[in-house]
Write a protein that holds these residues in place. Structure first.
Motif, mmCIF file in Angstrom:
data_model
loop_
_atom_site.group_PDB
_atom_site.id
_atom_site.type_symbol
_atom_site.label_atom_id
_atom_site.label_comp_id
_atom_site.label_asym_id
_atom_site.label_seq_id
_atom_site.Cartn_x
_atom_site.Cartn_y
_atom_site.Cartn_z
ATOM 1 N N UNK A 96 33.839 29.507 -8.094
ATOM 2 C CA UNK A 96 33.471 28.862 -6.831
ATOM 3 C C UNK A 96 34.351 29.392 -5.714
ATOM 4 N N UNK A 97 33.729 29.820 -4.627
ATOM 5 C CA UNK A 97 34.458 30.252 -3.427
ATOM 6 C C UNK A 97 33.987 29.415 -2.237
ATOM 7 N N UNK A 98 34.906 29.026 -1.393
ATOM 8 C CA UNK A 98 34.586 28.239 -0.201
ATOM 9 C C UNK A 98 34.993 29.046 1.024
ATOM 10 N N UNK A 99 34.038 29.266 1.922
ATOM 11 C CA UNK A 99 34.261 30.088 3.111
ATOM 12 C C UNK A 99 33.900 29.301 4.365
ATOM 13 N N UNK A 100 34.529 29.611 5.497
ATOM 14 C CA UNK A 100 34.134 28.970 6.753
ATOM 15 C C UNK A 100 32.857 29.584 7.294
ATOM 16 N N UNK A 101 32.066 28.783 7.972
ATOM 17 C CA UNK A 101 30.808 29.270 8.527
ATOM 18 C C UNK A 101 30.945 29.683 9.980
ATOM 19 N N UNK A 102 29.966 30.449 10.486
ATOM 20 C CA UNK A 102 30.033 30.928 11.873
ATOM 21 C C UNK A 102 29.675 29.866 12.907
ATOM 22 N N UNK A 103 29.104 28.740 12.458
ATOM 23 C CA UNK A 103 28.730 27.638 13.351
ATOM 24 C C UNK A 103 27.771 28.106 14.448
ATOM 25 N N UNK A 104 26.767 28.885 14.032
ATOM 26 C CA UNK A 104 25.737 29.336 14.970
ATOM 27 C C UNK A 104 24.354 28.917 14.503
#
Length: 370
Positions: free
Chosen positions: A68-76
């Protein structure tokens, strides 16, 4: 090399999840993904600015399972976040899982087997649509694509795919199905999610794959469990959503000799315009502009049909009745923890099939190095 250095094998499939304020459902969704019989997977969670406990829950799964990997999103917007997850995928294949849905343990296995047998670049399983109240009770589950026509594996062409995606059409909307995608095919044809779209993004991407020559394989076993609830994005249409769908549709590059697809795309445009007029009529009624509302409805059969459906659903809500009765069984469950095994048992019973052999690459069960 694997994207996560703790994982000793390259993943066959990247399970991609977009999450935003999904604290009530993401834990169950990730558990269902981690329980797949195919262990050579990775699970990429792109958190798009959650302000609840979604990031903490996802990080807890990452701490317990290096796949499992958790990444931040671009919020677009949703499609931009989906593109971020596609770009992060380490496997040659990507599978979409929404953060409020669940997977049967053999979901990946069955889709991989269908792909191996058919060579399809897009594979999608039937879904079991279920509804749960706030306490995890009063669950109703029905197959998304019911009936004998959907009990066999089959290829879906572009024209049929469009025809089965009309708003308010009353049939099966194949665009809801969550696909397994060949990332090599997407990259070779420069295909990605259209970032103008807030809804219909999976439909749009799959259609462009089909128009680029991809083969689409439908798998009848309902191994994807789709949660119906009032907050579902697909249940909330507005003018901006529909305008985006129309813009994407109008840019479809149809081959000159594909008359069937051109006909269905024209029919879908009529359907989307009618849906826009239905929204206009609803707004006019709310403003008590009766004459304008009647004039809109008089001139558009699609808007009239959708208005009849809205009236029925409104009356059903007032009377406390189910808005869209469907064949199926109602069950009272003691709690949310019982939902997954119930859905698995129901999915296994819906379509009797020959028992499958051992899972694909079953010998490679251990995902981490010593």
């Amino acid at each position: 090399m694997p994207a996560n250095p703790q994982v000793s094998i390259l993943p066959q499939v990247s399970i991609l999840m977009v999450a935003r304020n999904a604290g009530r459902t993401i834990d169950a969704a990730l558990h269902s993904a981690r329980r797949q019989t195919v262990s050579a997977i990775e699970i990429v969670v792109v958190d798009d600015g959650s302000v609840d406990d979604t990031p903490a829950l996802a990080q807890a799964h990452a701490a317990a399972d290096p796949r499992v990997r958790v990444l931040p999103g671009p919020r677009r917007g949703l499609s931009a976040v989906r593109n971020a997850s596609l770009a992060a995928a380490a496997a040659p294949l990507a599978l979409i899982l929404d953060s409020d849905d669940l997977l049967h343990p053999r979901h990946v296995e069955r889709l991989l087997r269908a792909r191996q047998r058919s060579g399809a670049q897009v594979c999608a399983a039937n879904m079991l649509a279920f509804a749960v109240d706030d306490g995890g009770r009063a669950l109703r589950a029905v197959p998304f694509a019911p009936g004998d026509a959907w009990r066999v594996p089959q290829d879906i062409g572009a024209a049929r795919f469009v025809a089965a995606n009309m708003i308010g059409g009353g049939g099966v909307s194949l665009g809801y199905l969550k696909p397994l995608l060949d990332l090599g095919f997407l990259r070779a044809h420069s295909l990605a999610y259209d970032e103008r779209l807030r809804i219909g993004e999976d439909f749009d991407l799959v259609l462009r794959c089909l128009m680029a020559g991809a083969r689409y394989r439908f798998v009848p076993e309902p191994t994807y469990f789709y949660r119906r609830h009032a907050a579902s994005t697909s249940h909330r249409l507005d003018r901006a959503d529909l305008t985006g769908l129309l813009l994407a549709l109008d840019q479809a590059d149809v081959a000159a000799d594909d008359d069937a697809l051109a006909h269905e795309l024209a029919a879908r445009r009529v359907n989307l315009v009618g849906t826009l007029r239905h929204l206009d009529a609803v707004a006019a009624f709310k403003q008590r502009a009766w004459g304008r509302a009647v004039a809109i409805l008089r001139g558009d059969p699609v808007a009239r049909r959708l208005m009849r459906g809205s009236v029925r659903e409104g009356l059903a809500r007032r009377l406390g009745l189910p808005a869209s009765p469907q064949p199926g069984t109602r069950h009272r469950l003691a709690g949310a923890e019982e939902i997954q095994p119930f859905l698995e048992a129901m999915a296994d019973a819906l379509i009797p099939s020959t028992p499958l052999p051992e899972p694909v690459h079953a010998a490679d069960r251990l995902p981490v190095s010593a």
